[in-house]
Design a protein around this motif. Sequence first.
Motif: not given
Length: 377
Positions: A64-65, A70-82, A89-96
């Motif tokens: 979501a974002g 003129g820009r797209l600003e998005l964020w999210g997180k993924t769990n260890t399953g993905i 397995n690197s744990g939960q990941l946070f994204h910008d």
Amino acid sequence: MRSLVLTSLLLFALAPCGLAQSERLSGVAQTDDGRQLALRASLTELPGVSLEIEIQGAGRHEFAGHRREGRLELWGKTNTGIVGAIGPNSGQLFHDLDLVDLGPAYSGVWKTKTAQGERQAWIVLSKGAPRASGGIQRAVGPNAPNTDADVRWVQTRLRQLGFTWVAVDGDYGPQVGRALRAFESMVRGKQNVSSRGGRVEVRGYLDHWLHAANAPRWGLTPKRGTGFYSLERLDQTSDDHDYGTSWMSEVLVFAGQRYERDYRASRPQAMPILANDVSRNRCLNTPDHEGHETGLALDVGLPRTDGKRSGAYYTWKLYDRAATEAMLRAFRAHPRVETIYFQDPVLIRKKLCVSRPRHGDHLHVQLKPPPRQGSRP
């Protein structure tokens, strides 16, 4: 490491989707460890932006974002399953992700934060062709039935793909015929508009390409972006070789990112890729070139060691061979680049380009069409 980079790429692809209410995108992500991954994404834009992305069979993921100036600003997180489905397995990941809308494509860097640090990948996503609804019932083109309804469908579809000079009036005339020949020349990888062809048979070659998700779209090439600068659009405003296919815009943005990452980031004094002639609008003849009619060829000016955008020749002392070599490698990394003409014997010996007369003061980058994605049902 692999899981972090792949996850960041997944998110990247999602972001670029933010333009139409239901927009398809496809492109390439380049990881900070030198790998490339193909991307497909879709965007739904409401008050905010909802993105869904698929990367090389790694599944679908939602983010979501919002869109801002003129820009797209998005964020999210993924769990260890993905992550676990991709690598360790690197744990939960946070994204910008912050993507810039360059017109034909989105460009940006996706940052993934983990307990072990931050990783990033460059991404370019080309805006897909609008979805085609319906279709012709009988052939359209030379010596075809050319019914009013079928011709109108073809005219409407051509306009959706950027051939905006084509009127929607149900009349199959020279304008429609040449636009169809130009479209066919693009998808067949021709550099000039053919004088023959352009017939759309029901569920035939051209009909499937007109319905394809990655059908070439015609339009202005981007003015500037990471690692590149358009001489044609910003400096040579009296010239009119400003147009090309969406495929060419995607390759230019990709090469600019690659060149910036691999060379210019550590050499800020180096010149960007200097994009010059592509094609004239309406796929018109180009008296200055043997080809350049179908938006599949790009001329690139040579970089100079003094930073001036005033041209160079490969035998001049001011010619920056090291930067040119990095540009060639950046373009050749894209799977759609078929050949590059340039006369520098040093770079020819490195198998980075092919000699051709009158190509001593610029690179000529020539594309081949991608495999078609989708077809008429």
